[in-house]
Enzyme design. Structure first.
Site: not given
Length: 525
Positions: A75, A78, A168, A323-324, A438-439, A441
């Site tokens: 993320s 973004k 997902d 974080s949309n 943030t990010g 996965l």
């Protein structure tokens, strides 16, 4: 460039390249040594972890470690998308949703079709659709002899991004993208339903569900039961691939102490949006004789109501703090539409527009690969050098203050202030100080942004780790805290000693065994 060697038993972690000219003060030299120690953590063995730190005022590189290695940003993508959107669309950009009719009107009757034309507005909630229907009724239209037509042609009809996982599909943060969509809540989670479970009258009785937005399109199957007071809420919702039926099961406690919400993506946001609008028209006394269908609004159609969204600047906190993913993709396609007027907005045109905007901001785009705007795709590749370049350049753009305020703030408990950082770096020098993105996965942790050191100097930083065997967000947090704790005339040994006394808690949020942003799991932040 000098190379600082780090001896770390059992780790093959790459050595740091340091800009010696920018580390000419005692403080910066101590910071460099401290960061080298942080990144010598054996948990990073075998990973690709990069970080770059710059002086926010001069842009000079203070610390650079693997900063030109391409990494998957999750993320942190973004940051790139939001900055590009501000460049291409502007802070005052608004999405529009229009109600228009074709044919002839005689009094309160339209002999023709009524069209709902969307432009990708992520803020169209149940209430907004109700207001749009109210406007149609107030315009004097009471009967439409033709069809109610959903027009989502502003964007192309590719609903999912490159490499988005089929596993997902039902998660609300992976909802399909459409120019005509409806938000489930005031966080503007589009293309999804929010399902709140409540207990029945007694233990053993069926549970009660409320759905937002209320609609007659999606079928909800309620298999919930009421558990004993004090029992755990185990309610989950599932939607099979391609299905429009959501099955809710599990137990909800009698006299619950908190509201429990389950979010589920719908397979067809356009269908849900037009269904919500049709129900709203009926409530306000507007009768549609024909069926509900899809199509393109004729250029000769007459406008009954044009609903404008909040501005992009006002949308940014929901987008960045939470974080949309949907906002990122809708803005990407909106950029494509803006740069290729008359053609449906798409990922290909939107990502091209985003890349061009980043290049204008001074980012070397030759090493960037973008598969989407949110960072869900593992075809997203960039470097921490590129992120730091963007962060540094952004400070000089007219939209910077709005963007900076929209970033999550470390340790602030307010969800719409702290966002995905609300429970991170609490009680440290970074709390209330660090503004960052943030990010997360599985196999990816990222943290980039701005922080002030003890001397009040703004430090720009980007850190991304790929392929560590477990979540390493706390290591990136410790590096960020080291930045906030720097700036005084202190030795490296003293700085390391001080950092050792500061508690940085691990931060790992999982969903079905996969690491995710905490905002994607209700109440996990």
């Amino acid at each position: 460039m000098a190379v600082t060697a780090v001896a770390a038993a059992g780790t093959a972690f790459a050595l740091s390249a340091v800009n010696a000219a920018s580390a000419d003060t005692t403080s910066d030299a101590a910071l460099v040594a401290t960061l080298d120690q942080v990144f010598a953590d054996s948990r990073l063995a075998g990973s690709t972890t990069g970080m770059q730190v710059r002086d926010g005022a001069t842009g000079a590189v203070i610390y650079s470690h693997n900063a030109d290695q391409r990494v998957i940003p999750a993320s942190n993508e973004k940051l790139m998308t939001s900055a590009a959107a501000l460049e291409v669309l502007g802070t005052g950009y608004r999405f529009h949703t229009l109600a228009r009719y074709s044919g002839k009107r005689s009094g309160s009757t339209v002999t023709g079709n009524l069209y709902l034309r969307g432009q990708g507005d992520p803020t169209m909630t149940y209430a907004q659709f109700d207001a749009l229907a109210t406007a149609v009724a107030k315009a004097g239209v009471k009967k439409v002899t033709g069809s109610l037509v959903a027009d989502d042609s502003w964007f192309d009809h590719t609903p999912l991004g490159l490499d988005w996982s089929w596993q997902d599909e039902a998660y609300f943060d992976n909802a399909p993208i459409s120019a005509l969509t409806v938000a489930a809540d005031t966080n503007y989670d589009t293309g999804a339903l929010a399902i709140v479970d409540k207990p029945g009258s007694a233990a053993g009785k069926a549970g009660v569900l409320s759905v937002s937005p209320a609609n007659s399109v999606v079928t909800i199957v309620n298999h919930t039961v009421t558990g004993k007071q004090g029992s755990a809420d185990t309610v989950t919702a599932t939607r099979p691939h391609g299905s429009n039926t959501i099955t809710v099961s599990g137990s909800t406690p009698l006299k619950p102490t908190a509201t429990h919400t389950t979010m589920v993506a719908v397979p067809d946001p356009t269908r849900l949006a037009i269904g919500v609008f049709r129900d709203a028209l009926k409530r306000h006394g507007v009768t549609i004789t024909g069926s509900t269908t899809t199509g393109t609004t004729p250029s000769t159609a007459t406008t009954l109501s044009d609903h404008a969204s909040i501005t992009l600047g006002q949308l940014l906190p929901s987008f960045l703090k939470l974080s949309n993913n949907g906002h990122a993709e809708l803005l990407t396609k909106a950029m494509g539409r803006a740069k290729t007027p008359g053609s449906a907005g798409s990922w290909s045109t939107g990502l091209a527009a985003s890349t061009a905007a980043l290049k204008q901001l001074g980012v070397d785009t030759t090493k960037i690969t973008m598969g989407d705007g949110s960072g869900l795709s593992r075809r997203d590749w960039l470097t921490t050098n590129q992120i730091a370049t963007l962060l540094n350049a952004a400070q000089h753009r007219p939209w910077f203050a709005t963007w900076y305020a929209a970033l999550p703030i470390a340790g602030d408990p307010n969800p719409m202030v702290g966002g995905t950082l609300r429970s991170r770096m609490v009680g440290t020098p970074a709390a209330g100080n660090l503004h960052g993105k943030t990010g997360t996965l599985t196999g990816v942790n990222a943290l980039s942004g701005y922080v002030k050191d003890k001397a009040g100097r703004t430090l720009v930083f980007s850190s991304v780790s790929n392929s560590a065997p477990a979540g390493v967000a706390d290591i990136l947090d410790r590096a960020a805290v080291a930045l906030a704790n720097s700036g005084a005339a202190q030795s490296a040994n003293l700085m390391k000693k001080e950092l050792g006394t500061i508690q940085v808690k691990p931060h790992v949020v999982t969903r079905d065994g996969e690491e995710v942003e905490c905002s994607w799991v209700p109440n996990a932040c």
